[in-house]
Design a protein around this motif. Structure first.
Motif, PDB file in Angstrom:
ATOM      1  N   VAL A 136       0.650  -1.458   0.132  1.00 16.37           N
ATOM      2  CA  VAL A 136       0.042   0.218  -0.228  1.00 16.37           C
ATOM      3  C   VAL A 136       1.190   1.391   0.332  1.00 16.37           C
ATOM      4  CG1 VAL A 136      -1.839   1.275   1.832  1.00 16.37           C
ATOM      5  CG2 VAL A 136      -1.877  -0.738   0.822  1.00 16.37           C
ATOM      6  N   TYR A 137       2.463   1.688   0.742  1.00 15.13           N
ATOM      7  CA  TYR A 137       2.918   2.415   0.885  1.00 15.13           C
ATOM      8  C   TYR A 137       3.453   2.637  -0.359  1.00 15.13           C
ATOM      9  CZ  TYR A 137       1.731   1.342   5.103  1.00 15.13           C
ATOM     10  OH  TYR A 137       1.282   1.303   6.593  1.00 15.13           O
ATOM     11  N   LYS A 138       4.024   1.140  -1.067  1.00 15.23           N
ATOM     12  CA  LYS A 138       4.367   1.501  -2.170  1.00 15.23           C
ATOM     13  C   LYS A 138       3.347   2.563  -3.572  1.00 15.23           C
ATOM     14  CE  LYS A 138       7.741  -1.544  -1.542  1.00 15.23           C
ATOM     15  NZ  LYS A 138       8.330  -3.383  -1.739  1.00 15.23           N
ATOM     16  N   ALA A 139       2.919   2.126  -3.212  1.00 15.82           N
ATOM     17  CA  ALA A 139       1.368   2.024  -4.327  1.00 15.82           C
ATOM     18  C   ALA A 139       1.402   3.620  -4.176  1.00 15.82           C
ATOM     19  CB  ALA A 139       0.252   1.440  -4.655  1.00 15.82           C
ATOM     20  N   ILE A 140       1.185   3.911  -2.602  1.00 20.70           N
ATOM     21  CA  ILE A 140       0.676   5.374  -2.598  1.00 20.70           C
ATOM     22  C   ILE A 140       1.853   6.322  -3.074  1.00 20.70           C
ATOM     23  CG2 ILE A 140       0.802   7.106  -0.909  1.00 20.70           C
ATOM     24  CD1 ILE A 140      -0.950   5.124   0.747  1.00 20.70           C
TER      25      ILE A 140
END
Length: 158
Positions: free
Chosen positions: A137-141
């Motif tokens: 999720v953090y990488k996607a954001i």
């Protein structure tokens, strides 16, 4: 004999100046944002590819390099970008997570871009044993944010 002076009656002469009503010459929110975006774009035109993907053997401009180059000019010209995660997909069997992030672009004068900006991001997190990690999720954001800024300000990399 004293001569009498002929006294003329006073005539009121009122001349009213015709003044145009004040014109509101304040720029629109759209004009304010566009003006300051253009100033940022004049100052920042290029982001160096400093990061390296060793597995696939290529260099890329990471989010840190982008922010180090772009953020000072955005601050100088009063532009602020507010992110808000709109949608997060469940992690798939390959460890991919997809997000949609909405952005509000504003200026410190109070001007707000009249349309919500939107970016998509995809992040993958696999551990060394092939299992799914928790950072997708953090990488996607981060990916959504990075490409929003690159595309919003039409920045080159090389």
């Amino acid at each position: 004999m004293a001569t009498k002076k002929k006294v003329e009656p006073e005539v009121e002469t009122k001349v009213e100046a015709k003044v145009a009503p004040p014109v509101d010459v304040r720029p629109t929110h759209h004009q304010v944002i566009t003006t300051f975006m253009n100033r940022v774009m004049l100052e920042v035109g290029y982001v160096q590819k400093k990061d390296e993907n060793k597995f696939q053997k290529y260099k890329y401009a990471g989010e840190a390099a982008l922010l180090a180059t772009l953020r000072p000019s955005m601050v100088k010209h009063g532009l602020v970008l507010f992110p808000s995660v709109k949608d997060v997909s469940p992690i798939d069997e390959y460890g991919n997570t997809h997000v949609i992030v909405n952005y509000t672009l504003s200026h410190i004068s109070g001007a707000v871009w009249p349309h919500t900006l939107q970016a998509a991001g995809c992040g993958n997190d696999r551990n060394s044993k092939g299992g799914v990690g928790d950072k997708g999720v953090y990488k996607a954001i981060t990916g959504a944010n990075k490409y929003m800024l690159f595309k919003l300000f039409q920045l080159e990399t090389g």
